[in-house]
Design a protein around this motif. Structure first.
Motif, mmCIF file in Angstrom:
data_model
loop_
_atom_site.group_PDB
_atom_site.id
_atom_site.type_symbol
_atom_site.label_atom_id
_atom_site.label_comp_id
_atom_site.label_asym_id
_atom_site.label_seq_id
_atom_site.Cartn_x
_atom_site.Cartn_y
_atom_site.Cartn_z
ATOM 1 N N ILE A 57 9.076 -3.360 -3.062
ATOM 2 C CA ILE A 57 8.995 -1.954 -2.625
ATOM 3 C C ILE A 57 7.829 -1.779 -1.663
ATOM 4 O O ILE A 57 7.944 -1.137 -0.610
ATOM 5 C CB ILE A 57 8.829 -1.025 -3.847
ATOM 6 N N GLY A 58 6.685 -2.392 -2.022
ATOM 7 C CA GLY A 58 5.528 -2.306 -1.124
ATOM 8 C C GLY A 58 5.795 -2.976 0.197
ATOM 9 O O GLY A 58 5.423 -2.473 1.256
ATOM 10 N N VAL A 80 7.673 -1.004 2.876
ATOM 11 C CA VAL A 80 6.877 -0.105 3.717
ATOM 12 C C VAL A 80 6.214 -0.870 4.840
ATOM 13 O O VAL A 80 6.308 -0.493 6.019
ATOM 14 C CB VAL A 80 5.809 0.607 2.854
ATOM 15 N N VAL A 131 -0.223 3.522 15.963
ATOM 16 C CA VAL A 131 -1.069 4.656 16.323
ATOM 17 C C VAL A 131 -2.400 4.203 16.907
ATOM 18 O O VAL A 131 -3.250 5.008 17.215
ATOM 19 C CB VAL A 131 -1.331 5.547 15.092
ATOM 20 N N ARG A 187 -1.768 22.767 14.207
ATOM 21 C CA ARG A 187 -2.141 21.396 13.881
ATOM 22 C C ARG A 187 -2.152 21.159 12.373
ATOM 23 O O ARG A 187 -1.677 20.131 11.900
ATOM 24 C CB ARG A 187 -3.547 21.102 14.413
ATOM 25 N N PHE A 204 -12.167 16.758 22.904
ATOM 26 C CA PHE A 204 -11.913 18.180 22.709
ATOM 27 C C PHE A 204 -13.043 18.999 23.330
ATOM 28 O O PHE A 204 -14.178 18.546 23.417
ATOM 29 C CB PHE A 204 -11.807 18.475 21.216
ATOM 30 N N GLY A 228 8.063 -7.077 -11.753
ATOM 31 C CA GLY A 228 6.879 -7.251 -10.900
ATOM 32 C C GLY A 228 7.267 -7.586 -9.483
ATOM 33 O O GLY A 228 6.751 -7.004 -8.524
ATOM 34 N N GLU A 235 -12.495 17.913 14.639
ATOM 35 C CA GLU A 235 -13.158 17.760 15.929
ATOM 36 C C GLU A 235 -12.800 18.904 16.858
ATOM 37 O O GLU A 235 -13.634 19.390 17.620
ATOM 38 C CB GLU A 235 -12.751 16.418 16.543
ATOM 39 N N THR A 274 -4.151 -3.979 3.342
ATOM 40 C CA THR A 274 -3.180 -3.134 4.038
ATOM 41 C C THR A 274 -3.457 -1.653 3.839
ATOM 42 O O THR A 274 -3.329 -0.865 4.762
ATOM 43 C CB THR A 274 -1.770 -3.436 3.506
ATOM 44 N N TYR A 328 -3.410 2.080 6.381
ATOM 45 C CA TYR A 328 -2.504 3.212 6.162
ATOM 46 C C TYR A 328 -3.292 4.485 5.874
ATOM 47 O O TYR A 328 -2.934 5.555 6.356
ATOM 48 C CB TYR A 328 -1.541 2.903 5.018
ATOM 49 N N THR A 372 8.485 -4.504 -7.688
ATOM 50 C CA THR A 372 7.438 -3.590 -7.193
ATOM 51 C C THR A 372 6.796 -4.152 -5.931
ATOM 52 O O THR A 372 6.424 -3.405 -5.033
ATOM 53 C CB THR A 372 6.357 -3.354 -8.247
ATOM 54 N N LEU A 373 6.665 -5.477 -5.874
ATOM 55 C CA LEU A 373 6.093 -6.070 -4.660
ATOM 56 C C LEU A 373 7.026 -5.847 -3.481
ATOM 57 O O LEU A 373 6.582 -5.557 -2.370
ATOM 58 C CB LEU A 373 5.866 -7.565 -4.857
ATOM 59 N N THR A 396 -20.044 14.744 10.435
ATOM 60 C CA THR A 396 -21.154 15.656 10.140
ATOM 61 C C THR A 396 -20.877 16.956 10.871
ATOM 62 O O THR A 396 -21.402 17.220 11.930
ATOM 63 C CB THR A 396 -22.473 15.038 10.602
ATOM 64 N N ARG A 423 -5.062 5.771 9.062
ATOM 65 C CA ARG A 423 -4.102 6.351 10.014
ATOM 66 C C ARG A 423 -3.934 7.845 9.756
ATOM 67 O O ARG A 423 -3.949 8.651 10.683
ATOM 68 C CB ARG A 423 -2.774 5.621 9.860
ATOM 69 N N ASP A 482 -9.247 14.763 13.621
ATOM 70 C CA ASP A 482 -8.938 15.414 14.895
ATOM 71 C C ASP A 482 -8.964 16.930 14.746
ATOM 72 O O ASP A 482 -9.444 17.637 15.633
ATOM 73 C CB ASP A 482 -7.563 14.961 15.402
ATOM 74 N N GLN A 511 4.266 3.833 -3.110
ATOM 75 C CA GLN A 511 5.064 2.613 -2.988
ATOM 76 C C GLN A 511 4.180 1.400 -2.747
ATOM 77 O O GLN A 511 4.422 0.320 -3.278
ATOM 78 C CB GLN A 511 6.061 2.754 -1.844
ATOM 79 N N LEU A 512 3.140 1.604 -1.912
ATOM 80 C CA LEU A 512 2.306 0.466 -1.545
ATOM 81 C C LEU A 512 1.424 0.016 -2.703
ATOM 82 O O LEU A 512 1.323 -1.165 -2.982
ATOM 83 C CB LEU A 512 1.405 0.850 -0.371
ATOM 84 N N GLY A 516 2.535 1.685 -7.531
ATOM 85 C CA GLY A 516 3.547 1.033 -8.338
ATOM 86 C C GLY A 516 3.371 -0.460 -8.436
ATOM 87 O O GLY A 516 4.048 -1.112 -9.222
ATOM 88 N N ASN A 517 2.460 -0.990 -7.629
ATOM 89 C CA ASN A 517 2.309 -2.440 -7.538
ATOM 90 C C ASN A 517 1.904 -3.044 -8.871
ATOM 91 O O ASN A 517 0.984 -2.565 -9.535
ATOM 92 C CB ASN A 517 1.257 -2.739 -6.478
ATOM 93 N N VAL A 518 2.572 -4.099 -9.258
ATOM 94 C CA VAL A 518 2.361 -4.655 -10.600
ATOM 95 C C VAL A 518 0.951 -5.228 -10.746
ATOM 96 O O VAL A 518 0.303 -5.067 -11.784
ATOM 97 C CB VAL A 518 3.456 -5.692 -10.922
ATOM 98 N N ILE A 519 0.449 -5.865 -9.694
ATOM 99 C CA ILE A 519 -0.888 -6.461 -9.778
ATOM 100 C C ILE A 519 -1.927 -5.356 -9.932
ATOM 101 O O ILE A 519 -2.849 -5.428 -10.753
ATOM 102 C CB ILE A 519 -1.182 -7.297 -8.513
ATOM 103 N N GLU A 537 4.438 6.955 0.499
ATOM 104 C CA GLU A 537 4.150 5.572 0.896
ATOM 105 C C GLU A 537 2.964 5.009 0.122
ATOM 106 O O GLU A 537 2.917 3.822 -0.188
ATOM 107 C CB GLU A 537 3.831 5.508 2.389
ATOM 108 N N LYS A 587 4.180 11.029 4.189
ATOM 109 C CA LYS A 587 3.453 9.768 4.119
ATOM 110 C C LYS A 587 2.862 9.501 2.741
ATOM 111 O O LYS A 587 2.571 8.368 2.403
ATOM 112 C CB LYS A 587 2.316 9.757 5.154
#
Lengths: 377, 160
Positions: free
Chosen positions: B20-21, B24, B36, A182, B50, B14, A154, A137, A141, B17-18, A162, A144, A151, A199-200, A203-206, A196, A193
């Motif tokens: 929370i993810g 999102v 997007v 911009r 451009f 644990g 560019e 995942t 993110y 925390t999962l 390059t 994005r 941009d 959060q993703l 903080g993830n325990v794994i 996020e 963002k």
């Protein structure tokens, strides 16, 4: 005969419970063509021997045949994720040799571009770090948000990766009329963002279980191996050239050098995340104050450096990048040497990953943020 | 007993925390209009690059099939990897003088690294960067292009 047999069986080369495994050159977690000869005992890593040279392109030798403005299009193919900083190093080196003062506007543009590419590089590193540990995942993110920076590149520079935007004496074009708007939009957007990301993944325990306490690199070892950049700073080695040898507009901005003394993989991860906040604040300080003026100094058609040796180093997203030019007064350099951060960082891997499991090796490798053309060049 | 409570606590922490993810990812799952991504080959008509985008080197011609290139060869010198070749020829002008003009401006797209040095160096502004980016062809020889159109000549009044 039996004696020879005895010797063979007892030598550790042929001991039965050790494996010699090739990791790479086509392993997805090596981010390119890096081959590592890993000596394993079960799953435990005993020794790592990196073999490089699979995409050696001879850039240093090619530089001897081309002129100074042309070198720049090669340096952004080395560490393609921090192309702006690499180009800036060459440009600053030539300017230093010719004792050219560039206008303030150039310094501001260069610094903003540096920080934008540092952000883009750290974003890509974050995507790939998650992906290496099995969290696909994060990849979407991160990309994005990175797209927005590309941009901006560019629109102003004409290319996404390059960029070839710096030249000796200035930059290639003036900034695009939309540039400031911009960048401001992006900074505002990315501040919402960036939490996020925490959060993703952070903080993830794994993720935390897999990274904390893994890959210890002591400050003494970091200095000994020349590990610079975020990887070095996570070992408590204060090596930020933007602070210690400021160039371009860095003397004018206030920012903190992120240091961490935990020295493990999680520390290297958090240093990079915190650096993204610092980069945003640097951009904030500069973007409204870009002075008016010329975007490049008029240079001679054929740039000839005076005889001598010139060295310039900059801080890229991966660490200290140095350009060493020996000139014999002609329009081509006599010899060019690049000090690339990835090369030094890679060879500290053996020290860090010894004794850990092979799955940890992948995690340690991704926090080093390796870019293989930067190592091989 | 204390370690057991800690163990149970760590499991719930644990899972938290999962969650929370997943909050999102769930947010974006239920708001697909915030996507997007682009439908690339289908949106070709709306896709505008451009103006500074460096897709290929092109030579601009006006409506009388005239270009600005004098054949001086500065772009050839500035090119880092030899993707430009200038072939010039000499002609006799009406007043009896010999003059070198461009015969063929050969551009190897397959070798070009889009560094913009040729465009920047061009003294008359004859070559510019085009915005085309879909360059895939079936044969490598199609990547070698002659930039000046057949029968074209230099515009009046361009200084050598």
């Amino acid at each position: 005969m039996s004696e020879i047999r005895e010797i063979i069986l007892n030598s550790d080369r042929l001991a039965t419970d050790e494996y010699l495994v090739n990791m790479g050159p086509q392993h997805p977690s090596t981010h390119g063509v890096l081959r590592m000869l890993v000596r394993l005992e079960g799953e435990k890593v005993l020794n790592i021997e990196p073999h490089i040279g699979y995409i050696h392109s001879g850039i240093e030798k090619m530089c001897e045949a081309i002129s100074y403005p042309q070198i720049i299009h090669l340096t952004d193919r080395m560490d393609y994720l921090s192309a702006h900083m690499n180009n800036e190093a060459v440009a600053l080196c030539v300017e230093k040799a010719l004792q050219v003062e560039v206008p303030d506007r150039v310094n501001y543009i260069r610094t903003i571009m540096d920080e934008l590419s540092r952000l883009a590089s750290h974003q890509l590193w974050w995507c790939v770090m998650g992906m290496d540990l099995g969290a696909l995942t994060t990849f979407f993110y991160g990309l994005r948000d990175r797209e927005k920076i590309l941009d901006i590149f560019e629109e102003t520079c004409g290319a996404r990766l390059t960029v070839n935007y710096n030249l000796p004496g200035g930059v290639m074009f003036d900034i695009h009329p939309n540039f400031q708007k911009r960048v401001k939009d992006f900074v505002k957007y990315f501040r919402t963002k960036l939490p996020e990301y925490d959060q993703l993944l952070s903080g993830n325990v794994i993720f935390r279980e897999r990274t904390s306490g893994i890959g210890y690199l002591s400050p003494a070892d970091a200095i000994e191996y020349g590990v610079t950049g975020p990887s070095g700073r996570a070992s408590g080695f204060s090596c930020d050239l933007r602070k210690h040898q400021p160039y371009s507009a860095y003397p004018l901005v206030k920012f903190n050098e992120i240091l961490d003394h935990r020295c493990d993989t999680l520390a290297r991860y958090e240093v990079r995340i915190k650096e993204m906040y610092e980069s945003l604040s640097i951009i904030d300080q500069l973007i409204d104050n870009i002075p008016e003026g010329e975007y490049a100094v008029k240079m001679k058609g054929v740039i000839k450096l005076p005889e001598g040796e010139f060295f310039q180093r900059v801080e890229t997203a991966r660490g200290e990048f140095g350009v060493f030019v020996i000139s014999d007064g002609k329009k081509n350099p006599y010899r060019v040497k690049f000090r690339s951060p990835g090369f030094s960082n890679l060879f500290a891997l053996n020290k860090m990953a010894k004794g850990h499991k092979i799955a940890d090796l992948v995690a340690i490798m991704s926090t080093l943020d390796l870019v293989i053309p930067d190592i091989d060049r | 007993m204390k370690s057991f409570i800690e163990y149970i606590g760590s499991i719930f922490k644990g899972i938290w925390t999962l969650l929370i993810g997943m909050k999102v990812t769930g947010k974006y799952f239920f708001t697909p209009w915030k996507n997007v991504t682009q439908q690339y080959p289908e949106n070709r008509d709306q896709l505008v690059m451009f103006e500074r985008f460096r897709g290929e080197v092109i030579m601009t011609h006006n409506e009388n099939n005239e270009h600005l290139c004098t054949g001086c060869g500065i772009c050839e010198i500035n090119c880092p990897n030899g993707s430009i070749e200038i072939i010039s020829k000499s002609i006799l002008t009406p007043d009896g003088k010999k003059k070198r003009i461009i015969d063929q401006h050969i551009y190897h797209l397959g070798m070009c690294t889009f560094c913009n040095l040729c465009v920047k160096a061009c003294p008359t502004g004859a070559i510019v960067m085009g915005q085309k980016f879909e360059h895939a062809v079936w044969d490598r020889s199609l990547l070698t292009k002659v930039l000046n159109q057949p029968g074209s000549k230099i515009e009046e009044g361009v200084k050598e």
